[in-house]
Design an enzyme around this catalytic site. Sequence first.
Site, PDB file in Angstrom:
ATOM      1  N   TYR A   1     -27.250  29.390 -37.129  1.00  0.00           N
ATOM      2  CA  TYR A   1     -27.062  29.139 -35.692  1.00  0.00           C
ATOM      3  C   TYR A   1     -26.219  27.891 -35.490  1.00  0.00           C
ATOM      4  O   TYR A   1     -26.383  26.889 -36.193  1.00  0.00           O
ATOM      5  CB  TYR A   1     -28.413  28.905 -35.012  1.00  0.00           C
ATOM      6  CG  TYR A   1     -29.191  30.155 -34.635  1.00  0.00           C
ATOM      7  CD1 TYR A   1     -29.065  30.707 -33.362  1.00  0.00           C
ATOM      8  CD2 TYR A   1     -30.076  30.746 -35.531  1.00  0.00           C
ATOM      9  CE1 TYR A   1     -29.800  31.833 -33.002  1.00  0.00           C
ATOM     10  CE2 TYR A   1     -30.815  31.865 -35.170  1.00  0.00           C
ATOM     11  CZ  TYR A   1     -30.676  32.405 -33.899  1.00  0.00           C
ATOM     12  OH  TYR A   1     -31.404  33.506 -33.544  1.00  0.00           O
TER      13      TYR A   1
ATOM     14  N   GLU B   1     -22.265  36.447 -31.402  1.00  0.00           N
ATOM     15  CA  GLU B   1     -22.315  37.204 -30.143  1.00  0.00           C
ATOM     16  C   GLU B   1     -21.718  36.409 -28.996  1.00  0.00           C
ATOM     17  O   GLU B   1     -22.433  35.719 -28.258  1.00  0.00           O
ATOM     18  CB  GLU B   1     -23.765  37.601 -29.823  1.00  0.00           C
ATOM     19  CG  GLU B   1     -24.328  38.621 -30.791  1.00  0.00           C
ATOM     20  CD  GLU B   1     -25.718  39.135 -30.392  1.00  0.00           C
ATOM     21  OE1 GLU B   1     -26.304  38.614 -29.419  1.00  0.00           O
ATOM     22  OE2 GLU B   1     -26.195  40.069 -31.064  1.00  0.00           O
TER      23      GLU B   1
ATOM     24  N   GLU C   1     -25.415  43.399 -36.978  1.00  0.00           N
ATOM     25  CA  GLU C   1     -26.805  43.118 -36.579  1.00  0.00           C
ATOM     26  C   GLU C   1     -27.327  44.262 -35.727  1.00  0.00           C
ATOM     27  O   GLU C   1     -26.646  44.728 -34.813  1.00  0.00           O
ATOM     28  CB  GLU C   1     -26.866  41.805 -35.788  1.00  0.00           C
ATOM     29  CG  GLU C   1     -28.293  41.397 -35.415  1.00  0.00           C
ATOM     30  CD  GLU C   1     -28.338  40.132 -34.558  1.00  0.00           C
ATOM     31  OE1 GLU C   1     -27.734  39.107 -34.943  1.00  0.00           O
ATOM     32  OE2 GLU C   1     -28.975  40.181 -33.487  1.00  0.00           O
TER      33      GLU C   1
ATOM     34  N   LYS D   1     -41.718  35.564 -38.561  1.00  0.00           N
ATOM     35  CA  LYS D   1     -41.972  35.086 -37.205  1.00  0.00           C
ATOM     36  C   LYS D   1     -42.784  36.138 -36.445  1.00  0.00           C
ATOM     37  O   LYS D   1     -42.608  37.337 -36.674  1.00  0.00           O
ATOM     38  CB  LYS D   1     -40.639  34.813 -36.501  1.00  0.00           C
ATOM     39  CG  LYS D   1     -40.844  34.051 -35.191  1.00  0.00           C
ATOM     40  CD  LYS D   1     -39.562  33.596 -34.539  1.00  0.00           C
ATOM     41  CE  LYS D   1     -39.893  32.962 -33.190  1.00  0.00           C
ATOM     42  NZ  LYS D   1     -38.730  32.554 -32.430  1.00  0.00           N
TER      43      LYS D   1
END
Length: 361
Positions: free
Chosen positions: A114, A191, A285, A324
């Site tokens: 990120y 994105e 993705e 997660k």
Amino acid sequence: MRGKRKGRLSAGRHGSTRGCRRFGAFLLVFCLTVASVGLLPASTVSAASTPVSKHGRLSVKGANLVDSKGKVFQLCGISTHGINWDVGKAYVNKKAFKTLRDEWGVNAIRLSLYTEGYNGYCSGGNQAELRKLVYNGVKYATELGMYVIIDWHILSDGNPNTHYKDAVNFFGIMAKRYKNYKNVIYEICNEPNGCSWSTVKSYATKIIKRIRKYDKNAVIIVGTPSWSQLGSSLTSNEVANNPIKGYKNIMYSLHFYAGESAHNKYLPAKLRYARKKGLPVIVSEFGLSAASGSGSINKTAMNTWFQLLNKYNISYFCWSLSNKAESSALLKSGTKKTSGWKTSDLSAAGKYIKSKYLARK
Ligand code: IDC
């Protein structure tokens, strides 16, 4: 193979001269193999049948990704969660990648870094440490003969030009380092959102130029508006209508989440349109959940997606290798293991993906 060898061995034992000669030849080959194996590093030995040793450097031919023999090739991949997050970083280890390669039929890993958010590359994260994580990930994938995407994971930053300077430096460093690698793929903006295709295109052209200064051949994936849906609205196709010219081995990303009914309704038509126009598309993705990464997963819609992707030999990477507590994560939230997962360690999405990927293998 083992079965055949056993057969030859027992013929020798039964005493025929031909059998004996065969056994002798077998023994010679066996000894030579053992001797040469002893001289080689372990990774070279097992490299004989890895995805990269079999398919070599990839390139783009028309709308397709092809292997070094020019045959259409499909990457069947898993994306990490953000490697700058604890829920992503833990799985950047060689055993994890090996588990995916050997037990799931995965041939490629996407390393998502990120740019913004918690510990992001451009929002206060330690850049040298984060690059080290990328290097480690590429090293493990390379040793295992797997393809690897280095993903510059823009998201909340929307416009890729927001961190242009960091991006151009980052890809310069990466391309210099990996210019001779056969397995490295660059994804230059995950994105883009809130900006037009012409804005993304101008960013992409500059980054591609920087990468090509060092790495003349690697496949480069360009993210598309909005959130990599090949156009600013659910029905517009500006990327297929106006692709980047003048560079080879460029692909364009299409992302979808099977738990998002609008994606299932509109995006297949965009993929068909892109194919008709000859645009090389890669699903760098996808997820089974809603676009939020949570919510209920939709296996039925995903089955339909797999049929479409396989029909066009489109490569795909599932989000995400993480424990997660969200339904897109492939591991159960209580799973502590960072490799060698049993079925009981997997989430519903993880169980489904593993069985689909294995069936393909
Ligand atoms: C999600 C993660 C979630 C995290 C969020 C914001 O699953 O844990 O809190 O990002 O960082 C994407 C993005 C990808 C998203 C994913 C699910 O590329 O970063 O991850 N998603 O929301 N596009 C569509 C969905």
